[in-house]
Write a protein that holds these residues in place. Structure first.
Motif, PDB file in Angstrom:
ATOM      1  N   TRP A 249       2.628 -12.892 -11.249  1.00 36.99           N
ATOM      2  CA  TRP A 249       3.845 -12.204 -10.842  1.00 36.99           C
ATOM      3  C   TRP A 249       3.650 -10.714 -10.569  1.00 36.99           C
ATOM      4  N   THR A 250       2.507 -10.125 -11.011  1.00 34.28           N
ATOM      5  CA  THR A 250       2.273  -8.707 -10.689  1.00 34.28           C
ATOM      6  C   THR A 250       1.216  -8.583  -9.603  1.00 34.28           C
TER       7      THR A 250
ATOM      8  N   VAL B 174      13.137  -7.904 -10.455  1.00 37.09           N
ATOM      9  CA  VAL B 174      11.962  -7.798 -11.338  1.00 37.09           C
ATOM     10  C   VAL B 174      11.629  -9.183 -11.914  1.00 37.09           C
TER      11      VAL B 174
ATOM     12  N   ASN C 125      15.895  -2.605 -10.548  1.00 36.10           N
ATOM     13  CA  ASN C 125      15.286  -3.640  -9.727  1.00 36.10           C
ATOM     14  C   ASN C 125      15.794  -5.004 -10.156  1.00 36.10           C
ATOM     15  N   HIS C 126      16.760  -5.496  -9.379  1.00 34.84           N
ATOM     16  CA  HIS C 126      17.354  -6.784  -9.734  1.00 34.84           C
ATOM     17  C   HIS C 126      16.386  -7.931  -9.564  1.00 34.84           C
TER      18      HIS C 126
ATOM     19  N   LEU D 194      15.792  -0.900 -18.246  1.00 32.17           N
ATOM     20  CA  LEU D 194      15.644  -1.238 -16.827  1.00 32.17           C
ATOM     21  C   LEU D 194      16.564  -0.391 -15.939  1.00 32.17           C
TER      22      LEU D 194
ATOM     23  N   ALA E 149      11.352   2.321 -13.984  1.00 26.06           N
ATOM     24  CA  ALA E 149      10.746   1.333 -13.104  1.00 26.06           C
ATOM     25  C   ALA E 149       9.979   0.356 -13.967  1.00 26.06           C
ATOM     26  N   CYS E 150       9.974  -0.880 -13.578  1.00 28.05           N
ATOM     27  CA  CYS E 150       9.301  -1.892 -14.390  1.00 28.05           C
ATOM     28  C   CYS E 150       8.795  -2.994 -13.476  1.00 28.05           C
ATOM     29  N   ASP E 151       7.560  -3.509 -13.786  1.00 29.73           N
ATOM     30  CA  ASP E 151       6.975  -4.504 -12.899  1.00 29.73           C
ATOM     31  C   ASP E 151       7.190  -5.939 -13.383  1.00 29.73           C
ATOM     32  N   LEU E 152       7.398  -6.085 -14.681  1.00 35.26           N
ATOM     33  CA  LEU E 152       7.531  -7.445 -15.215  1.00 35.26           C
ATOM     34  C   LEU E 152       8.259  -7.390 -16.566  1.00 35.26           C
ATOM     35  N   VAL E 153       9.069  -8.408 -16.799  1.00 34.14           N
ATOM     36  CA  VAL E 153       9.750  -8.473 -18.113  1.00 34.14           C
ATOM     37  C   VAL E 153       9.301  -9.744 -18.839  1.00 34.14           C
TER      38      VAL E 153
ATOM     39  N   THR F 153      18.971 -11.703 -18.652  1.00 38.57           N
ATOM     40  CA  THR F 153      18.385 -12.031 -17.348  1.00 38.57           C
ATOM     41  C   THR F 153      19.468 -12.163 -16.275  1.00 38.57           C
TER      42      THR F 153
END
Lengths: 512, 130
Positions: free
Chosen positions: B127-128, B85, B82-83, B47, B51-55, B70
C-alpha cells in the motif's frame, strides 16, 4: 352381793348349799358345849362364810371366762390395729374371718360385698368349721343377711333357723345364732356385710355386737381401699394399654414417615441432579456467548506473543539485539503465557460442577467472574468499580455463585452496549449486612423498563433475540441463589440503571 | 531503501501499550517513521493535522473504535487531510461479518491477530509502494 341370780345360784339355793356344807363340817367336829344362842350365831357365821366362799369360787370362774373372752377380743383388736393393708401372706378378709371365728367362738363367718343392685351379695371370704370355702354369690332375700343390710348390727341370739325357714345354708349349718353387721361406705351407702353363725345360742351378745361393729369399720375401709386399688390398677392397665397402642401407632407412623422421607430424599436428589444439569446447561449457554469473546481475548495475547517472538528473529542481526533485549522479550512473553494459563484455569474451574458446599470468599468469586469477562468490558469501555467494605464468606457452591455474577455482569454489559450511556460503568458493592453477605451489581444503562422488570427472572424470557440470549441466565441465577444457597436475588431500578441484589439470608451460612 | 522508508509515515492506532511498543520497534527497525494514536478519536485528530501514508488500525478500542474512525476518514466532509489514506485493519475479530463490516467502513486490508510480520510488511509495502 346382788341376789337376782345374775351370776350362778339364787340366794335360797346358796343358803341350802351353805347349810349342807356347814352340817358336814359339824358332823366332823364334836358338838360345842356353848350356849344355844352362841351356837346359833356361830352356825349363822359358818353358813355365811361358806356362802361367801362359794360365791368367790363362782366369781373366780366367771372372771377367768371373761378374761379369756377379753383376751380373744384384745387379740382381734390388736391384730386389726397391726395388720397393715399390705399384708401379703394371706388375703386380709381371710385372716379377718379366721380371727373373728376364733374371737367370737363362732362356727361360720362370711364377709360379703354387696352387688350393684343391692339384691345379691358376693362373698370375699368364707370361713366354715376351721377351713375356707370358695366364694359365691347369693340372693339376700329371705336370709338373715337380707335383714342386716341397712342396719348397723342385727343379732339373732337363738333359733335363727326357724326365723328363716327357706334359708338352706342356715339349715345345712344347723345354725342356732347369728350376728350380722353392715359395712358402710364412706358416702353412707351399704357396700357389704359380715355375718357370723354359731350352732350354739349366743352367750355374750353385747360384747359380740360391739366387736362386730368395730370390725365392720375396718372391713368397710378395706373393701373401699381394695375397690380404689382395683380402680387404680384398672386405670393403670388401661393407660398402659393406651400407651402401648399409641407407641405402636407412633412407631408405624414413624416408619411410614421414614419411608416417605426416603422417597422424598430420592426425589430431592433427582431434582438436584436435574437442576445441576440445567445449571450446567445454562452455564454452557453463558459460556457459548463468551466463546466469541474468548477467541477475541486470546488473539490479543497471542498477537503480542507473536510479535515478541518474531522480533527476536528480526532483531538478531541488529546492534540493538543484546542480552537485555533477549531477557526482556522472554520475560514479557512468559508473563503473557502465565496470564493465558490462568485464564484457562479460570475457565476450567468455572466449568467444574460443584459437588459440595464449601466456604468461599465472595470477593474471589466476583474477581473470577471479572477475569472470565476480561475483554468484554473494552468495547465499549466499561469501568468496573468494586466497593468492598468487607470480604464476606459464603458456605455454598462457588462456581454457581460465579455463574450468577457472570450472568448479571453480561446483562449489564449488554444493556450498556444497547443504550451506550456516557461514561458506562458497573459498580459492584459487597458488604456484610447484619452479619449476612450482600452483593449489589449496578449499571448506569437506564434501567429495566417497567413492563418487563417483573418478567426478567422468568425462564426463556429474553430481550436479546434467539442468537444472543437463551432466556435462562437470570432464571438459573435466581434458582442458584434462592434454591441452592438459601438467599435472595432481586432487581430494582436505581441511580439511572438496573441494580441486582444478592442477599444471603441464612445467617449460619454467612460465617464459618 | 531505508532512506525512502524514512519519508514514509505510518500511523499506528492501538490502545494496548505493549502492542504499541512491540509494533513501533518493529516498524522503526524496518526503517519507517511511526506515529502512535491510542484510539480512533486521536487518530482522526492526527490525520487532520499531519500527512500520513498508511494507517494501521486496531478495531476494538475505547472512546472510538477502528470501524467508526475509518468511516470518518473516508467521509469527505471530515477534517482528515487525506480521505484516501490506506487503512490496514489489525484485529482479533475474525468472523466474515466483521470482515464485511471492515470493508464497508473502507478498510483496505484486513490482518487477523496474531499475524506474521512478513504479512504485515508485505501489506505495508503493497500500500505504500516501499
Amino acid at each position: 352381793m346382788s341376789s337376782d341370780g345374775k351370776y350362778g345360784s339364787t340366794t335360797d339355793e346358796l343358803r341350802i348349799k351353805a347349810e349342807t356344807k356347814v352340817a358336814m363340817q359339824a358332823d366332823n367336829n364334836s358338838a360345842s358345849s356353848s350356849a344355844p344362842d352362841a351356837k346359833r350365831l356361830l352356825y349363822e357365821l359358818q353358813v355365811h362364810q361358806a356362802e361367801l366362799e362359794m360365791q368367790n369360787e363362782e366369781l373366780q370362774h366367771i372372771k377367768a371366762e371373761l378374761l379369756t373372752e377379753n383376751a380373744l377380743s384384745n387379740e382381734l383388736v390388736t391384730w386389726l390395729a397391726q395388720t397393715s393393708s399390705r399384708t401379703t401372706d394371706e388375703p386380709f378378709f381371710n385372716q379377718l374371718a379366721c380371727h373373728l371365728a376364733e374371737s367370737l367362738n363362732m362356727d361360720f363367718v362370711c364377709i360379703d360385698r354387696l352387688d350393684g343392685d343391692g339384691l345379691t351379695a358376693t362373698t370375699v371370704a368364707v370361713w366354715c368349721d376351721g377351713h375356707f370355702e370358695d366364694n359365691v354369690s347369693y340372693a339376700l332375700k329371705d336370709t338373715p343377711c337380707g335383714d342386716v343390710v341397712g342396719k348397723t348390727v342385727c343379732c339373732f341370739p337363738a333359733m335363727v333357723c326357724r326365723l328363716f325357714p327357706s334359708d338352706q345354708v342356715l339349715k345345712d349349718l344347723q345354725a342356732e345364732s347369728y350376728i350380722g353387721v353392715t359395712l358402710w361406705g364412706h358416702s353412707g351407702k351399704p357396700i357389704g356385710l359380715i355375718a357370723v353363725i354359731s350352732r350354739r345360742p349366743l352367750v355374750n351378745r353385747s360384747a359380740a355386737e360391739s366387736l362386730m361393729k368395730l370390725v365392720a369399720v375396718r372391713a368397710a375401709g378395706e373393701i373401699e381401699r381394695l375397690d380404689a386399688e382395683e380402680q387404680l390398677q384398672r386405670a393403670h392397665n388401661e393407660l398402659e394399654l393406651r400407651v402401648r397402642e399409641r407407641t405402636e401407632e407412633l412407631t408405624t407412623a414413624l416408619r411410614t414417615l421414614q419411608a416417605e422421607s426416603a422417597i422424598r430424599l430420592q426425589a430431592v436428589e433427582a431434582l438436584r441432579e436435574k437442576e445441576q444439569m440445567l445449571i450446567h446447561q445454562s452455564r454452557q449457554a453463558a459460556m457459548g456467548e463468551m466463546v466469541g469473546n474468548i477467541a477475541h481475548q486470546w488473539r490479543q495475547p497471542l498477537n503480542k506473543l507473536g510479535l515478541l517472538t518474531q522480533r527476536v528473529a528480526l532483531f538478531y542481526d541488529s546492534p540493538s539485539f543484546t542480552k537485555e533485549f533477549l531477557d526482556t522479550s522472554v520475560a514479557n512473553a512468559m508473563e503473557i503465557i502465565q496470564h493465558m494459563s490462568k485464564t484457562i484455569d479460570d475457565f476450567r474451574e468455572y466449568y467444574r460442577p460443584d459437588k459440595e458446599k464449601e466456604p468461599f470468599s465472595v470477593r474471589e468469586a466476583i474477581m473470577n467472574s471479572l477475569s472470565l469477562l476480561e475483554g468484554n468490558f473494552q468495547n465499549p469501555t466499561i469501568r468496573v468499580i468494586i466497593n468492598d467494605t468487607d470480604d464476606p464468606v459464603i458456605n455454598g457452591y462457588k462456581n454457581e455463585f460465579t455463574q450468577v455474577i457472570l450472568n448479571i455482569l453480561i446483562n449489564a454489559r449488554d444493556a450498556i452496549v444497547a443504550r451506550t450511556p456516557d461514561d458506562a460503568q458497573i459498580i459492584i458493592t459487597l458488604c456484610n449486612e447484619n452479619g449476612c453477605p450482600a452483593v449489589t451489581v449496578a449499571d448506569n444503562a437506564g434501567g429495566i423498563p417497567d413492563e418487563i422488570i417483573t418478567k426478567i427472572f422468568d425462564p426463556y424470557f429474553t430481550t436479546k433475540g434467539p442468537q444472543a440470549g437463551t432466556g435462562l441466565g437470570l432464571f438459573m441465577s435466581k434458582a442458584i441463589i434462592e434454591k441452592n444457597m438459601g438467599g435472595t436475588l432481586s432487581v430494582r431500578n436505581a441511580n439511572g440503571g438496573a441494580e441486582f441484589r444478592i442477599e444471603m439470608l441464612i445467617r449460619e451460612l454467612c460465617h464459618e | 531503501m531505508n532512506n525512502i522508508r524514512k519519508q514514509i509515515c505510518i500511523l499506528m492506532v492501538e490502545d494496548d501499550p505493549a502492542n504499541q511498543f512491540g509494533t513501533t520497534s518493529i516498524l522503526t527497525h524496518w526503517g519507517y517513521q511511526v506515529a502512535v494514536a491510542n484510539n480512533g478519536r486521536e487518530a482522526l485528530d492526527f490525520l487532520a493535522g499531519n500527512a500520513c501514508d498508511l494507517v494501521l488500525m486496531d478495531c476494538a478500542m475505547p472512546v472510538m473504535g477502528g470501524y467508526e474512525a475509518t468511516a470518518i476518514i473516508r467521509d469527505q466532509s471530515s477534517k482528515v487531510r487525506n480521505h484516501a489514506v490506506p487503512v490496514i485493519a489489525l484485529t482479533a475479530h475474525a468472523s466474515p461479518e466483521e470482515r464485511a463490516q471492515g470493508h464497508a467502513a473502507g478498510m483496505n486490508e484486513y490482518l487477523i491477530k496474531p499475524y506474521l510480520l512478513k504479512d504485515l510488511l508485505a501489506a505495508i509495502e503493497k500500500w505504500t509502494g516501499h
